[in-house]
Design a protein around this motif. Structure first.
Motif, PDB file in Angstrom:
ATOM      1  N   GLY A 176      -7.368   1.738  -3.536  1.00 27.79           N
ATOM      2  CA  GLY A 176      -6.585   0.511  -3.356  1.00 27.79           C
ATOM      3  C   GLY A 176      -7.369  -0.725  -3.768  1.00 27.79           C
ATOM      4  O   GLY A 176      -6.793  -1.686  -4.273  1.00 27.79           O
ATOM      5  N   THR A 215      -0.530  -9.989   1.168  1.00 29.68           N
ATOM      6  CA  THR A 215      -0.775  -8.716   1.864  1.00 29.68           C
ATOM      7  C   THR A 215       0.356  -8.490   2.864  1.00 29.68           C
ATOM      8  O   THR A 215       0.568  -9.321   3.751  1.00 29.68           O
ATOM      9  CB  THR A 215      -2.125  -8.757   2.621  1.00 29.68           C
ATOM     10  OG1 THR A 215      -3.148  -9.078   1.684  1.00 29.68           O
ATOM     11  CG2 THR A 215      -2.425  -7.420   3.285  1.00 29.68           C
ATOM     12  N   ASP A 219      -0.082  -6.805  -2.156  1.00 31.71           N
ATOM     13  CA  ASP A 219      -0.949  -5.732  -1.683  1.00 31.71           C
ATOM     14  C   ASP A 219      -0.146  -4.884  -0.696  1.00 31.71           C
ATOM     15  O   ASP A 219       0.112  -5.288   0.439  1.00 31.71           O
ATOM     16  CB  ASP A 219      -2.204  -6.311  -1.020  1.00 31.71           C
ATOM     17  CG  ASP A 219      -3.149  -5.214  -0.541  1.00 31.71           C
ATOM     18  OD1 ASP A 219      -2.753  -4.033  -0.559  1.00 31.71           O
ATOM     19  OD2 ASP A 219      -4.283  -5.541  -0.134  1.00 31.71           O
ATOM     20  N   ALA A 227      -1.015  -1.823   0.307  1.00 29.61           N
ATOM     21  CA  ALA A 227      -1.851  -0.734   0.842  1.00 29.61           C
ATOM     22  C   ALA A 227      -1.320  -0.245   2.184  1.00 29.61           C
ATOM     23  O   ALA A 227      -1.439   0.924   2.519  1.00 29.61           O
ATOM     24  CB  ALA A 227      -3.297  -1.216   0.992  1.00 29.61           C
ATOM     25  N   GLN A 228      -0.721  -1.165   2.962  1.00 35.41           N
ATOM     26  CA  GLN A 228      -0.247  -0.796   4.306  1.00 35.41           C
ATOM     27  C   GLN A 228       1.278  -0.686   4.365  1.00 35.41           C
ATOM     28  O   GLN A 228       1.824  -0.462   5.440  1.00 35.41           O
ATOM     29  CB  GLN A 228      -0.728  -1.859   5.316  1.00 35.41           C
ATOM     30  CG  GLN A 228      -2.245  -2.044   5.292  1.00 35.41           C
ATOM     31  CD  GLN A 228      -2.765  -2.975   6.365  1.00 35.41           C
ATOM     32  OE1 GLN A 228      -2.002  -3.616   7.068  1.00 35.41           O
ATOM     33  NE2 GLN A 228      -4.076  -3.055   6.491  1.00 35.41           N
ATOM     34  N   SER A 286      -2.709   1.854  -1.765  1.00 32.10           N
ATOM     35  CA  SER A 286      -3.886   2.661  -1.437  1.00 32.10           C
ATOM     36  C   SER A 286      -3.389   3.994  -0.887  1.00 32.10           C
ATOM     37  O   SER A 286      -2.428   4.024  -0.103  1.00 32.10           O
ATOM     38  CB  SER A 286      -4.719   1.960  -0.367  1.00 32.10           C
ATOM     39  OG  SER A 286      -5.610   2.879   0.251  1.00 32.10           O
ATOM     40  N   TYR A 323      -5.673   6.026   0.663  1.00 34.08           N
ATOM     41  CA  TYR A 323      -6.721   6.428   1.602  1.00 34.08           C
ATOM     42  C   TYR A 323      -6.060   7.321   2.665  1.00 34.08           C
ATOM     43  O   TYR A 323      -4.917   7.072   3.057  1.00 34.08           O
ATOM     44  CB  TYR A 323      -7.331   5.155   2.213  1.00 34.08           C
ATOM     45  CG  TYR A 323      -8.465   5.424   3.150  1.00 34.08           C
ATOM     46  CD1 TYR A 323      -9.731   5.729   2.646  1.00 34.08           C
ATOM     47  CD2 TYR A 323      -8.289   5.389   4.527  1.00 34.08           C
ATOM     48  CE1 TYR A 323     -10.782   6.002   3.505  1.00 34.08           C
ATOM     49  CE2 TYR A 323      -9.332   5.654   5.397  1.00 34.08           C
ATOM     50  CZ  TYR A 323     -10.580   5.965   4.881  1.00 34.08           C
ATOM     51  OH  TYR A 323     -11.615   6.236   5.736  1.00 34.08           O
ATOM     52  N   LYS A 326      -3.540   6.118   5.291  1.00 37.00           N
ATOM     53  CA  LYS A 326      -2.421   5.260   4.895  1.00 37.00           C
ATOM     54  C   LYS A 326      -1.083   6.002   5.068  1.00 37.00           C
ATOM     55  O   LYS A 326      -1.049   7.221   5.211  1.00 37.00           O
ATOM     56  CB  LYS A 326      -2.586   4.830   3.422  1.00 37.00           C
ATOM     57  CG  LYS A 326      -3.804   3.928   3.207  1.00 37.00           C
ATOM     58  CD  LYS A 326      -3.641   2.595   3.891  1.00 37.00           C
ATOM     59  CE  LYS A 326      -4.680   1.583   3.488  1.00 37.00           C
ATOM     60  NZ  LYS A 326      -5.644   1.229   4.551  1.00 37.00           N
TER      61      LYS A 326
HETATM   62  C1  LIG Z   1      -4.452  -4.322   3.021  1.00 41.52           C
HETATM   63  C2  LIG Z   1      -5.438  -3.447   2.314  1.00 41.52           C
HETATM   64  N1  LIG Z   1      -5.758  -3.724   1.036  1.00 41.52           N
HETATM   65  C3  LIG Z   1      -6.621  -2.970   0.339  1.00 41.52           C
HETATM   66  C4  LIG Z   1      -7.230  -1.884   0.910  1.00 41.52           C
HETATM   67  C5  LIG Z   1      -8.228  -1.103   0.120  1.00 41.52           C
HETATM   68  O1  LIG Z   1      -7.791   0.194  -0.142  1.00 41.52           O
HETATM   69  P1  LIG Z   1      -8.844   1.378  -0.427  1.00 41.52           P
HETATM   70  O2  LIG Z   1      -9.526   1.673   0.864  1.00 41.52           O
HETATM   71  O3  LIG Z   1      -8.008   2.508  -0.925  1.00 41.52           O
HETATM   72  O4  LIG Z   1      -9.786   0.878  -1.451  1.00 41.52           O
HETATM   73  C6  LIG Z   1      -6.923  -1.539   2.230  1.00 41.52           C
HETATM   74  C7  LIG Z   1      -7.572  -0.379   2.852  1.00 41.52           C
HETATM   75  O5  LIG Z   1      -7.819  -0.252   4.001  1.00 41.52           O
HETATM   76  C8  LIG Z   1      -5.999  -2.345   2.950  1.00 41.52           C
HETATM   77  O6  LIG Z   1      -5.670  -2.056   4.212  1.00 41.52           O
END
Ligand SMILES: Cc1ncc(COP(=O)(O)O)c(C=O)c1O
Length: 335
Positions: free
Chosen positions: A28, A98, A124, A126-127, A148, A150, A153
């Motif tokens: 991410g 975000t 963003d 990711a969440q 992301s 991860y 997630k």
């Molecule tokens: C809001 C947000 N952006 C970016 C990231 C980064 O993702 P990654 O851990 O896959 O690099 C995260 C990861 O926890 C996140 O919560």
């Protein structure tokens, strides 16, 4: 690496989010960095980031040779305060929105402001993968959406992973090069600031399978968050009282007057709480050399007061009930 599993997952994710292009990447963070690079902003551009969102966007902005401007947030939904942002409309070239904790920011208002001021928008997600506002998926309002995978997630893989979605053909073409050494053709570098950033095939195959049940697991997360919220009658404040489709409940975060007391109270009852995120970007030791353009008091207060309840789709009903019982007790002692 690469191959059918990866392209199949990219196609399926593109269909799922409703974007013309999905390009998978190694994480991410890579998605944020490569996404910002693809925008081709002038060097040292100002990029607005939410001050309470864990620092990911700020780090990506710095890695791409730009400058983060820390934006304060609304006390009601913990998302970027557009009035604050408006003060910087003339000075910023891009914004990273975000969708914090899985709940989408108000994208129609943000896009209207961004279009009016010629500001590029990265979401963003990711969440927030799978969150929907006005029938559009998170990530498809702005110029670029980042994800992301991860393992913790909402769509979690078996290791690091990430992706970008975009409708813009030029950005997609650039990102495709940026993720593979900047190659136009093999060994022929046409893009500066490139790197390698790949999702591996096994991870892609797992993610492709899990994508099929993402809506169900997001629904389960929503159900759990709804139960938590309705168990508290006082002693904590949440972004929303009702959890709608624009919230995929990645985290269950509330704010309370005394988080340490609440963490100890829950801990004594066998429920472990954490905090997302206790330090605003503007107070991070590694970032404070940047200085601040304008104070962000709401973000500072929220970061002091946030508390995260346990939330995963595979929590059993008994586990959820235990949290709810402790929530009722906490509210009782904070009435
Ligand atoms: C809001 C947000 N952006 C970016 C990231 C980064 O993702 P990654 O851990 O896959 O690099 C995260 C990861 O926890 C996140 O919560």
């Amino acid at each position: 690496m690469g191959g059918n599993a990866v392209s199949k997952f990219e196609e399926n994710l593109a269909t799922y989010v409703g974007a013309n292009h999905v390009l998978s990447l190694a994480s991410g963070m890579d998605a944020l960095i490569i996404g910002l690079t693809a925008l081709n902003l002038p060097p040292m551009s100002n990029v607005l980031v939410a001050d309470n969102a864990g620092g990911y966007a700020s780090l990506a902005v710095l890695s791409t040779g730009h400058r983060p401007i820390f934006c304060d947030v609304n006390p009601s939904d913990f998302e970027m305060d557009l009035d604050f942002a408006t003060d910087f409309s003339d000075e910023i070239q891009a914004v990273v929105v975000t969708h914090l904790y899985g709940r989408m920011a108000d994208m129609n208002s943000i896009m209207a402001w961004a279009k009016k001021n010629d500001i590029k928008v990265i979401e963003d997600c990711a969440q927030s993968i799978g969150a929907i506002q006005d029938q559009k998926q998170a990530g498809t309002f702005g110029d670029i959406g980042t994800f992301s995978f991860y393992p913790t997630k909402n769509l979690g893989g078996v290791g690091d992973g990430g992706a970008i979605c975009t409708d813009n053909d030029l950005y997609a073409e650039r990102i495709n090069k940026l993720r593979q050494y900047g190659w136009k053709h093999r060994y022929n570098i046409s893009e500066k600031f490139a790197r390698n950033s790949r999702l591996d095939s096994i991870n892609a195959a797992v993610l492709d399978e899990k994508l099929k049940t993402l809506n169900q697991s997001n629904m389960r997360r929503r159900e759990i968050l709804t139960q938590y919220i309705s168990s508290f009658s006082s002693g904590i404040f949440f972004q929303d009282r009702s959890v709608a489709l624009d919230n995929v409940a990645h985290l269950a975060v509330g704010v309370c007057e005394n988080p340490t007391e609440m963490i100890n109270f829950f801990g004594a009852e066998g429920v472990e709480l954490t905090r997302h995120y206790p330090i605003p970007d503007s107070l991070q030791e590694g970032l404070n050399y940047l200085g601040v353009d304008k104070a962000t008091p709401t973000s500072h207060r929220l970061c002091k007061q946030v508390v995260s309840l346990p939330i995963y789709p595979w929590l059993t009903d008994e586990q959820v009930n235990l949290v709810c019982i402790v929530a009722q007790k906490w509210s009782g002692s904070n009435a």
